[in-house]
Write a protein that holds these residues in place. Structure first.
Motif, PDB file in Angstrom:
ATOM      1  N   ILE A 119     132.319 117.154  44.015  1.00  0.00           N
ATOM      2  CA  ILE A 119     131.572 116.514  45.100  1.00  0.00           C
ATOM      3  C   ILE A 119     130.303 117.320  45.306  1.00  0.00           C
ATOM      4  CG2 ILE A 119     131.587 115.856  47.523  1.00  0.00           C
ATOM      5  CD1 ILE A 119     134.641 115.696  47.363  1.00  0.00           C
ATOM      6  N   ARG A 120     129.159 116.708  45.036  1.00  0.00           N
ATOM      7  CA  ARG A 120     127.886 117.413  45.105  1.00  0.00           C
ATOM      8  C   ARG A 120     126.789 116.474  45.617  1.00  0.00           C
ATOM      9  NH1 ARG A 120     130.880 120.973  44.189  1.00  0.00           N
ATOM     10  NH2 ARG A 120     130.764 122.653  42.632  1.00  0.00           N
ATOM     11  N   VAL A 133     138.313 112.437  52.182  1.00  0.00           N
ATOM     12  CA  VAL A 133     138.653 111.152  51.558  1.00  0.00           C
ATOM     13  C   VAL A 133     139.351 111.377  50.224  1.00  0.00           C
ATOM     14  CG1 VAL A 133     137.691 109.067  50.512  1.00  0.00           C
ATOM     15  CG2 VAL A 133     136.852 109.846  52.723  1.00  0.00           C
ATOM     16  N   VAL A 134     138.814 112.292  49.426  1.00  0.00           N
ATOM     17  CA  VAL A 134     139.401 112.575  48.116  1.00  0.00           C
ATOM     18  C   VAL A 134     140.764 113.236  48.267  1.00  0.00           C
ATOM     19  CG1 VAL A 134     139.118 113.907  45.998  1.00  0.00           C
ATOM     20  CG2 VAL A 134     137.159 112.704  46.973  1.00  0.00           C
ATOM     21  N   ALA A 135     140.875 114.197  49.182  1.00  0.00           N
ATOM     22  CA  ALA A 135     142.133 114.931  49.351  1.00  0.00           C
ATOM     23  C   ALA A 135     143.250 114.041  49.876  1.00  0.00           C
ATOM     24  CB  ALA A 135     141.912 116.116  50.295  1.00  0.00           C
ATOM     25  N   ASN A 136     142.918 113.023  50.652  1.00  0.00           N
ATOM     26  CA  ASN A 136     143.936 112.156  51.245  1.00  0.00           C
ATOM     27  C   ASN A 136     144.424 111.068  50.294  1.00  0.00           C
ATOM     28  OD1 ASN A 136     143.838 113.577  53.659  1.00  0.00           O
ATOM     29  ND2 ASN A 136     142.278 112.228  54.555  1.00  0.00           N
ATOM     30  N   ASP A 137     143.806 110.937  49.143  1.00  0.00           N
ATOM     31  CA  ASP A 137     144.236 109.935  48.161  1.00  0.00           C
ATOM     32  C   ASP A 137     145.216 110.597  47.193  1.00  0.00           C
ATOM     33  OD1 ASP A 137     144.463 108.022  46.059  1.00  0.00           O
ATOM     34  OD2 ASP A 137     142.535 107.167  46.653  1.00  0.00           O
ATOM     35  N   ARG A 178     129.772 116.499  53.370  1.00  0.00           N
ATOM     36  CA  ARG A 178     130.670 117.151  52.411  1.00  0.00           C
ATOM     37  C   ARG A 178     132.101 117.153  52.935  1.00  0.00           C
ATOM     38  NH1 ARG A 178     128.052 121.366  51.729  1.00  0.00           N
ATOM     39  NH2 ARG A 178     127.198 121.042  49.634  1.00  0.00           N
ATOM     40  N   ARG A 179     132.285 117.465  54.204  1.00  0.00           N
ATOM     41  CA  ARG A 179     133.634 117.495  54.781  1.00  0.00           C
ATOM     42  C   ARG A 179     134.307 116.130  54.704  1.00  0.00           C
ATOM     43  NH1 ARG A 179     135.332 115.776  59.509  1.00  0.00           N
ATOM     44  NH2 ARG A 179     133.203 115.616  60.351  1.00  0.00           N
ATOM     45  N   MET A 228     138.677 103.905  47.163  1.00  0.00           N
ATOM     46  CA  MET A 228     137.913 105.037  47.673  1.00  0.00           C
ATOM     47  C   MET A 228     136.540 104.598  48.166  1.00  0.00           C
ATOM     48  SD  MET A 228     137.515 108.769  45.882  1.00  0.00           S
ATOM     49  CE  MET A 228     139.308 108.936  45.945  1.00  0.00           C
ATOM     50  N   THR A 229     135.939 103.613  47.514  1.00  0.00           N
ATOM     51  CA  THR A 229     134.655 103.082  47.996  1.00  0.00           C
ATOM     52  C   THR A 229     134.804 102.520  49.411  1.00  0.00           C
ATOM     53  OG1 THR A 229     133.952 102.526  45.736  1.00  0.00           O
ATOM     54  CG2 THR A 229     132.815 101.424  47.541  1.00  0.00           C
TER      55      THR A 229
END
Length: 280
Positions: free
Chosen positions: A213-214, A198-202, A192-193, A243-244
């Motif tokens: 995110i689940r 990854v999402v926050a840095n984009d 999860r972290r 992102m992939t």
């Protein structure tokens, strides 16, 4: 004397017909030039009025077709053919042709529906009629699509409107749906972290709606996580591919295993004596 009179009449009639024929050709040529000029001016006028580009091209094609019919009738009338009777004949023929070309009339009607309801416009990426591509033009009977590999697909409007239409450009934002699979031995909080980072840095990911995110499913060989950030529609594929790749890089850096399909094979040994089998 009669022969001379006949020759004189033929020469006069021929000269008159030649003049009329030249005039008819002139009407057609000049008419085509005028049609082209009027078509360009009408397009510019509608563009200045900020008319929908789809409507601009569609109406422009109709105006050009109608003006061309008027010019052709005027040229025929100049030659001496009565256009009234010709129109009647064309009307009867048009009815017969219309019955034979019901599909074309249906395509025209579908084109009108596209203009009225606007399920897509020029520049939209759509999936309809069994094909997908960017709308490049809408004609009276057909819609032109351009695929991602620069192919041109011409689809009848009836086919476009005869089923479900998926318009990927209808809204300004889209949700990117990714699935990340990890092994059962990997710590949940670690996964999860990493995914949240990854999402926050984009920087292309939108804050609203918030990313989702689940952990979504426990499969035979893996634990699946969904990663669903929202982005601008124009950034969809760049974020999807980028992102992939970034998730794979971070998983490698964190030592998070990506599982492969596997099976457990159990081998049972039976007692040969009890089975009555003798070995040499």
């Amino acid at each position: 004397m009669e022969m001379d009179a006949l020759m004189t009449y033929l020469k006069t009639a021929g000269a008159g017909f030649a003049v009329d024929l030249v005039a008819a050709i002139a009407i057609f040529v000049i008419g085509r030039w005028v049609i082209s000029l009027v078509h360009r001016l009408s397009l510019r006028a509608m563009e200045r009025a900020k008319v929908e580009p789809l409507l601009v091209k569609f109406l422009g094609n109709i105006v050009r077709t109608l003006l061309l019919i008027v010019v052709v009738l005027a040229a025929i009338n100049q030659v001496g053919i009565q256009t009234t009777s010709l129109i009647a004949v064309l009307g009867a023929a048009g009815l017969a042709v219309g019955l034979a070309l019901q599909g074309s009339l249906a395509n025209f009607a579908a084109g009108v529906l596209v203009i009225i309801f606007r399920p897509y416009k020029i520049g939209d990426y759509v999936e309809a009629g069994g094909v997908a591509g960017t709308v490049d033009d809408v004609q009276i009977f057909t819609t032109e699509l351009k695929t991602g590999d620069n192919r041109k697909i011409i689809v009848p409007n009836g086919q476009m409107m005869n089923g479900a239409i998926t318009n990927y450009s209808a809204h300004d934002t889209r949700r990117v749906d990714l699935v990340a699979s990890v092994g059962y031995e990997v710590d949940i909080d670690t996964v999860r972290r990493v995914l949240e980072e990854v999402v926050a840095n984009d920087g292309r990911v939108l804050e609203t709606p918030a990313p989702n995110i689940r952990m979504s499913a426990m499969m035979d060989s893996s634990v699946n996580w969904i990663v669903r950030p929202w982005v601008k529609a124009s950034d969809y594929w760049d974020v999807y591919w980028g992102m992939t790749e970034e998730i794979k890089r971070r998983f490698d850096a964190e030592g998070i295993s990506i599982p492969f399909p596997q099976r457990d094979v159990h081998v049972y040994h039976h007692d040969d004596q009890k089975a009555g089998v003798s070995r040499p």
